[in-house]
Scaffold this active site. Structure first.
Site, mmCIF file in Angstrom:
data_model
loop_
_atom_site.group_PDB
_atom_site.id
_atom_site.type_symbol
_atom_site.label_atom_id
_atom_site.label_comp_id
_atom_site.label_asym_id
_atom_site.label_seq_id
_atom_site.Cartn_x
_atom_site.Cartn_y
_atom_site.Cartn_z
ATOM 1 N N CYS A 1 -4.191 -1.279 -2.029
ATOM 2 C CA CYS A 1 -4.380 0.169 -2.165
ATOM 3 C C CYS A 1 -5.262 0.375 -3.383
ATOM 4 C CB CYS A 1 -3.026 0.833 -2.374
ATOM 5 S SG CYS A 1 -3.114 2.576 -2.792
ATOM 6 N N TYR B 1 -0.579 8.339 -2.296
ATOM 7 C CA TYR B 1 -0.663 8.007 -3.722
ATOM 8 C C TYR B 1 -1.841 8.740 -4.385
ATOM 9 C CZ TYR B 1 2.603 3.948 -3.663
ATOM 10 O OH TYR B 1 3.688 3.116 -3.597
ATOM 11 N N GLY B 2 -2.859 8.999 -3.596
ATOM 12 C CA GLY B 2 -4.088 9.583 -4.149
ATOM 13 C C GLY B 2 -3.903 10.941 -4.801
ATOM 14 N N THR C 1 -5.781 3.171 -4.972
ATOM 15 C CA THR C 1 -5.153 4.062 -5.944
ATOM 16 C C THR C 1 -4.181 3.275 -6.816
ATOM 17 O OG1 THR C 1 -5.348 5.779 -4.259
ATOM 18 C CG2 THR C 1 -3.967 6.264 -6.176
ATOM 19 N N GLU D 1 -5.677 8.408 9.350
ATOM 20 C CA GLU D 1 -4.293 8.115 9.736
ATOM 21 C C GLU D 1 -3.881 8.923 10.964
ATOM 22 O OE1 GLU D 1 -0.539 7.387 6.937
ATOM 23 O OE2 GLU D 1 -2.483 6.594 6.429
ATOM 24 N N ASP E 1 0.880 -1.182 0.000
ATOM 25 C CA ASP E 1 0.000 0.000 0.000
ATOM 26 C C ASP E 1 0.910 1.223 0.000
ATOM 27 O OD1 ASP E 1 -2.265 1.704 0.354
ATOM 28 O OD2 ASP E 1 -1.942 1.738 2.510
ATOM 29 N N SER E 2 0.306 2.387 -0.182
ATOM 30 C CA SER E 2 1.079 3.625 -0.085
ATOM 31 C C SER E 2 1.559 3.861 1.347
ATOM 32 C CB SER E 2 0.206 4.793 -0.517
ATOM 33 O OG SER E 2 -0.958 4.829 0.295
ATOM 34 N N CYS F 1 -11.184 2.896 -0.642
ATOM 35 C CA CYS F 1 -9.875 3.271 -0.106
ATOM 36 C C CYS F 1 -9.626 2.349 1.086
ATOM 37 C CB CYS F 1 -9.875 4.729 0.337
ATOM 38 S SG CYS F 1 -8.361 5.218 1.188
ATOM 39 N N THR F 2 -8.412 1.834 1.178
ATOM 40 C CA THR F 2 -8.168 0.819 2.212
ATOM 41 C C THR F 2 -8.089 1.420 3.622
ATOM 42 O OG1 THR F 2 -5.821 0.891 1.591
ATOM 43 C CG2 THR F 2 -7.136 -0.901 0.701
ATOM 44 N N HIS F 3 -8.142 2.740 3.737
ATOM 45 C CA HIS F 3 -8.241 3.358 5.072
ATOM 46 C C HIS F 3 -9.677 3.322 5.603
ATOM 47 C CE1 HIS F 3 -4.383 5.102 3.994
ATOM 48 N NE2 HIS F 3 -4.259 5.603 5.208
HETATM 49 N N1 DGL Z 1 -4.665 3.472 0.850
HETATM 50 C C1 DGL Z 1 -4.828 4.343 -0.302
HETATM 51 C C2 DGL Z 1 -5.971 3.835 -1.166
HETATM 52 O O1 DGL Z 1 -6.561 2.820 -0.900
HETATM 53 C C3 DGL Z 1 -5.153 5.765 0.085
HETATM 54 C C4 DGL Z 1 -4.057 6.581 0.652
HETATM 55 C C5 DGL Z 1 -3.252 7.323 -0.381
HETATM 56 O O2 DGL Z 1 -3.735 8.267 -1.021
HETATM 57 O O3 DGL Z 1 -2.092 6.972 -0.497
HETATM 58 O O4 DGL Z 1 -6.310 4.450 -2.146
#
Ligand code: DGL
Length: 268
Positions: A74, A43-44, A76, A155, A11-12, A187-189
């Site tokens: 992730c 990454y977004g 993104t 986060e 993931d990012s 989004c995985t968050h």
């Molecule tokens: N975990 C990333 C996703 O699922 C989001 C966080 C990011 O922008 O890096 O898109």
């Protein structure tokens, strides 16, 4: 030997630990090798070219570690770099993204007609969910919204509180979302705010996140290849490309227990 090999997950940052957690819960015998590219978070907000470059470098590292499967945890990176990663892996091991399993789950639900999607700017701009859903279910209408603040909010530990409620409400009051039947947390968050999202819609909207479907898809792929690890002690390793103490503190939120993060100098 392959049965004992680790599952590579990246993931990012540490949001992908929500996916790693679901995998560890479903497949407790499996060892996880996790890479959070914290040097390039978020990454977004990056270009497709940049995300592809990062994803390919991490994939090369995970292949060199002899992983038996790769999970792009992730949205993104799944939206912008899945094809490039799959091409690099070239069928040697299964590559699972976090998008296809949710799309399949949503498409399988005949009761759904209008589906909302929230995610990072890059994921929403890619329109990958809309396109993949339309292919399986042309009758489903999709409406999407970039919710750029949410990943960093989570986060920072802001969820299940006044601050998160206010921000989530501000986003979800989006007029196009007023008559949706389902919402995809792209989004995985976002699994961490799932309860607040359900609460906002007073449980009248079906909420989908990738954690369960991705873990199940991985289990199926490994079972098909007879590569499931036998029960025993799993050995997890968690790497970040830029180590800070605050990341380590936050792992508890995402993985359900504190984990030790090791620095991985991929970008030297
Ligand atoms: N975990 C990333 C996703 O699922 C989001 C966080 C990011 O922008 O890096 O898109």
């Amino acid at each position: 030997m392959l049965q004992q090999a680790p599952i590579g997950i990246f993931d990012s940052g540490i949001g992908g630990l929500t996916v790693a957690r679901a995998i560890a819960n479903l497949l407790p015998g499996e060892s996880i090798l996790y890479v959070g590219d914290t040097a390039h978070l978020p990454y977004g907000e990056k270009s497709p070219e940049a995300v592809q470059h990062y994803a390919l470098r991490i994939t090369t590292f995970l292949l060199n570690q002899s992983c038996k499967a790769l999970v792009i945890a992730c949205n993104t990176a799944s939206a912008l770099a899945y094809l490039q990663v799959a091409r690099l892996v070239n069928g040697r091991i299964p590559v699972i993204n976090v998008i296809d399993p949710i799309v399949a789950a949503v498409a399988a639900d005949a009761a759904l007609h209008k589906v909302g999607i929230i995610g990072t700017r890059a994921t929403i701009r890619s329109h990958v969910y809309d396109q993949k859903l339309k292919q399986l279910r042309p009758d489903i209408e999709t409406v999407s919204l970039a919710t750029a603040l949410l990943a960093s909010m989570i986060e920072e530990g802001f969820y299940n509180n006044q601050v998160s409620r206010t921000i989530i409400e501000n986003y979800l009051r989006y007029p196009d979302f007023m008559d949706i039947d389902a919402l995809i947390l792209a989004c995985t968050h976002y699994p961490l705010i799932r309860a607040e999202v359900e609460q906002f819609f007073q449980h009248s909207v079906k909420v989908f996140d990738s954690t369960g479907p991705v873990a199940q898809q991985l289990a199926q792929q490994l079972a098909m290849r007879r590569q499931l690890a036998p029960p025993g002690d799993a050995n997890h390793r968690f790497y970040v490309t830029d180590y800070t103490e605050s990341f380590e503190k936050t792992t508890q939120l995402f993985f359900g227990r504190a984990v030790h993060l090791e620095p991985l100098p991929l970008w030297d």
